[in-house]
Design a protein around this motif. Structure first.
Motif, PDB file in Angstrom:
ATOM      1  N   HIS A   1      14.006  17.980  34.338  1.00  0.00           N
ATOM      2  CA  HIS A   1      14.125  16.543  34.579  1.00  0.00           C
ATOM      3  C   HIS A   1      13.015  15.860  33.789  1.00  0.00           C
ATOM      4  CE1 HIS A   1      15.516  13.021  36.659  1.00  0.00           C
ATOM      5  NE2 HIS A   1      14.383  12.800  37.283  1.00  0.00           N
TER       6      HIS A   1
ATOM      7  N   HIS B   1      11.171   8.314  44.469  1.00  0.00           N
ATOM      8  CA  HIS B   1      10.822   9.481  45.285  1.00  0.00           C
ATOM      9  C   HIS B   1       9.453   9.341  45.967  1.00  0.00           C
ATOM     10  CE1 HIS B   1      14.290  11.828  43.849  1.00  0.00           C
ATOM     11  NE2 HIS B   1      14.198  10.950  42.857  1.00  0.00           N
TER      12      HIS B   1
ATOM     13  N   HIS C   1       8.745   9.937  39.945  1.00  0.00           N
ATOM     14  CA  HIS C   1       9.555   8.722  39.774  1.00  0.00           C
ATOM     15  C   HIS C   1       9.530   7.906  41.067  1.00  0.00           C
ATOM     16  CE1 HIS C   1      11.922  10.756  36.278  1.00  0.00           C
ATOM     17  NE2 HIS C   1      10.742  10.276  35.903  1.00  0.00           N
TER      18      HIS C   1
ATOM     19  N   ASP D   1      17.993  15.069  40.922  1.00  0.00           N
ATOM     20  CA  ASP D   1      17.273  14.804  39.683  1.00  0.00           C
ATOM     21  C   ASP D   1      17.140  16.076  38.851  1.00  0.00           C
ATOM     22  OD1 ASP D   1      16.297  12.993  41.948  1.00  0.00           O
ATOM     23  OD2 ASP D   1      15.747  11.835  40.178  1.00  0.00           O
TER      24      ASP D   1
ATOM     25  N   HIS E   1       8.847  14.822  42.457  1.00  0.00           N
ATOM     26  CA  HIS E   1       8.327  14.333  41.169  1.00  0.00           C
ATOM     27  C   HIS E   1       7.893  12.886  41.324  1.00  0.00           C
ATOM     28  CE1 HIS E   1      12.544  13.143  41.050  1.00  0.00           C
ATOM     29  NE2 HIS E   1      12.365  12.411  39.971  1.00  0.00           N
TER      30      HIS E   1
HETATM   31 ZN   LIG Z   1      13.772  11.279  38.724  1.00  0.00          ZN
END
Ligand SMILES: [Zn+2]
Ligand SMILES: [Zn+2]
Length: 277
Positions: free
Chosen positions: A120, A63, A60, A142, A58
């Motif tokens: 998430h 990551h 964020h 997550d 994902h």
């Molecule tokens: Zn996250």
């Protein structure tokens, strides 16, 4: 062929997981810098030359922080969903982009990687299972709740990176503002130690040899507490707490396929005999 895996870093300051067989490797998330990824891999005698693809869970920043540089430097394909890419703020070379789709298995050499959706607070978040010759490693971080997808995949893993983000009392009594506490524990945030333990004790398969507790909160958790909590229930599974400061060692699971193949070969004979008895 054996499967090898390590956490290069795990936590809200950066996530990067390395999974390989004897000839090729993939990175799941690239949330630490390219230089730090190289440094940590070198210290473990792992080579970036063996890495053939990157998979992104994902958008964020913990990551994807290192993605643009690593992907460009090593000319690697990046498997990412269109929605995640759109919301990542990154610009990758179009030829590097490979659109990831849920429940479609991608083959990288002899590694088979499958993404599946998770709960998430990101646009299009996914978890992964990576299989090779009958061995499966899962990467489950997550995740707000243990949805049926997580459970379905967890119970077929020989090893799993499983989020164990916070101790419920530490979060409740800690210094975080109320809205942030609710974001973390509200079903679209992160898994608590208690939720992770519940997944492990209820759904672990008898062949799970390694459990790596991942994405621990710096403020609302304690690695020793997590180690103890899971070790008390570990049975034959080795418990490892992945650090937010350093890589774990490289763990290996040897191939189980020859045993499975022998069982499959003998089964039809037994069934036939039963039919004609
Ligand atoms: Zn996250
Ligand atoms: Zn994260």
């Amino acid at each position: 062929m054996a499967l090898h895996f390590t956490s290069l870093n795990s936590g809200s300051n950066g996530n990067c997981y390395y999974i390989a067989n004897d000839t090729e490797a993939v990175l799941i998330d690239t949330g630490i810098s390219c230089r730090e990824t190289e440094k940590r891999m070198h210290a473990l005698s792992l080579s970036m030359q063996k890495v053939k693809a990157i998979f992104i869970s994902h958008e964020h920043s913990d990551h994807i922080k290192g993605l643009q540089v690593i992907a460009a430097k090593y000319n690697l394909p990046v498997f990412i969903t269109q929605n995640t890419y759109k919301n990542s703020g990154l610009t990758l070379v179009p030829t590097a982009l490979q659109w990831l789709k849920a429940n479609e298995t991608v083959q990288v050499g002899n590694l088979h990687i499958t993404a599946f959706p998770k709960q998430h607070d990101a646009k299009d978040p996914h978890s992964f299972v990576i299989s090779c010759n009958g061995i499966t490693v899962g990467v489950f971080t997550d995740i707000g709740i243990a949805c049926p997808h997580v459970i379905q995949h967890f119970c077929r893993c020989h090893a799993a990176f499983l989020e164990s983000n916070y101790d419920e009392d530490m979060l409740e009594n800690g210094r975080y503002p109320f809205y942030l506490k609710n974001r973390i524990r509200g079903g679209l945030g992160h898994l608590s130690n208690k939720q992770a333990l519940e997944i492990f004790t209820t759904h672990r398969p008898p062949f799970m040899s390694h459990l790596l507790l991942a994405h621990l909160s710096k403020d609302n958790n304690d690695p020793q507490l997590v180690q103890q909590l899971f070790e008390n229930q570990s049975l034959q599974t080795k418990i490892i707490v992945a650090s937010r400061y350093e890589a774990t060692e490289v763990f290996t699971i040897e191939e189980t396929t020859p045993v499975v193949r022998r069982k499959i070969k003998t089964a039809p004979v037994a069934v036939q005999m039963g039919l004609f008895d």
